[in-house]
Motif scaffolding. Structure first.
Motif, short mmCIF file in Angstrom:
data_model
loop_
_atom_site.label_atom_id
_atom_site.label_comp_id
_atom_site.label_asym_id
_atom_site.label_seq_id
_atom_site.Cartn_x
_atom_site.Cartn_y
_atom_site.Cartn_z
N ASP A 111 0.75 -1.27 -0.02
CA ASP A 111 -0.07 -0.29 0.33
C ASP A 111 0.78 1.11 0.52
OD1 ASP A 111 1.38 -0.85 2.74
OD2 ASP A 111 -0.89 -0.20 3.71
N HIS A 112 2.42 1.23 -0.59
CA HIS A 112 3.10 2.14 -0.13
C HIS A 112 4.12 1.84 -1.04
CE1 HIS A 112 4.97 0.46 3.54
NE2 HIS A 112 5.56 0.84 3.12
N ASN A 161 0.78 12.89 -1.06
CA ASN A 161 0.40 12.17 0.14
C ASN A 161 1.61 10.97 0.69
OD1 ASN A 161 -1.56 10.77 1.70
ND2 ASN A 161 -2.18 8.91 -0.11
N LYS A 180 1.79 6.98 0.39
CA LYS A 180 1.25 5.97 0.71
C LYS A 180 -0.06 5.97 -0.83
CE LYS A 180 0.32 7.87 5.13
NZ LYS A 180 1.13 8.68 4.66
N LEU A 181 -0.15 4.66 -1.37
CA LEU A 181 -0.85 4.41 -2.30
C LEU A 181 -2.36 4.66 -2.30
CD1 LEU A 181 1.75 1.87 -3.97
CD2 LEU A 181 1.73 3.92 -4.66
N ASN A 182 -3.40 5.22 -3.05
CA ASN A 182 -4.77 5.01 -2.39
C ASN A 182 -5.44 3.76 -3.26
OD1 ASN A 182 -5.03 6.95 -1.42
ND2 ASN A 182 -4.87 8.39 -3.58
N VAL A 183 -5.12 2.44 -2.51
CA VAL A 183 -5.36 1.04 -2.25
C VAL A 183 -7.38 0.87 -2.24
CG1 VAL A 183 -4.95 -1.19 -2.49
CG2 VAL A 183 -3.37 0.76 -1.69
N ASN A 184 -7.58 0.38 -3.34
CA ASN A 184 -9.28 0.65 -3.22
C ASN A 184 -9.62 -0.66 -2.96
OD1 ASN A 184 -9.41 3.67 -4.26
ND2 ASN A 184 -9.22 2.83 -6.29
#
Length: 184
Positions: A111-112, A161, A180-184
């Motif tokens: 997630d990052h 982010n 941080k990755l926007n993991v849906n």
């Protein structure tokens, strides 16, 4: 002495540019970019400054994509690597024969994305307990520093982010960015 005056003018110009840049940091234009490519471009440019400093990039994957503003992140990497080079130069004034090196690692977690830079320059020993302050505008440890470089870097990272951390190591400094990755 004309040369001195010219240098001062240059410094003032840089200062003015940094001020206006800081005030007018445009919103990042986010597109998918390969961070490794951006890093390599900056490493290539910066290794010209001092060929005695070995800059190594370690990446576990061939490409690391992030939705980002290429110019702005390029500036972040440029600034951080340049700081490391300057820090190594400061150390080299006192200690002559050490292997000058900068190690950069970048990798994708679930997630990052993690970016780590380790150098063996002077580190943060002179500002122990004040590491957090180096992100404040106008805080500088350099002779002719404006103290704006890192606050701009920090702002860009926040806009992406991300989070920026500094650590003292036994033999220099470590900088870490976590996007941080926007993991849906």
């Amino acid at each position: 002495n004309l040369k001195i005056i010219n240098n001062q003018i240059k410094q003032i110009e840089n200062l003015v540019n940094e001020f206006s840049d800081f005030a007018r940091m445009p919103k990042p234009i986010l597109k998918d970019h390969d961070l490794i490519k951006i890093l390599n471009e900056n490493i290539k440019l910066l290794s010209e400054i001092d060929k005695t400093i070995k800059i190594d990039l370690i990446n576990k994957s061939e490409k690391v994509f992030l939705k980002c503003d290429k110019e702005q992140l390029g500036r972040v990497f440029f600034n951080l690597i340049k700081n490391s080079i300057e820090s190594i130069h400061q150390k080299a004034e006192k200690i002559t024969n050490f292997h000058k090196k900068i190690l950069i690692e970048i990798f994708n977690e679930n997630d990052h994305i993690k970016f780590i830079l380790i150098d063996n320059g002077i580190g943060f020993n002179n500002i122990k307990g004040k590491i957090k302050e180096i992100l404040n505008p106008y805080y500088t440890t350099k002779k002719n520093g404006t103290g704006l470089g890192l606050s701009i870097v920090n702002k860009i990272i926040n806009d992406h982010n991300g989070e920026l951390n500094f650590f003292s190591t036994d033999n220099g400094a470590k900088v870490e960015i976590i996007f941080k990755l926007n993991v849906n």
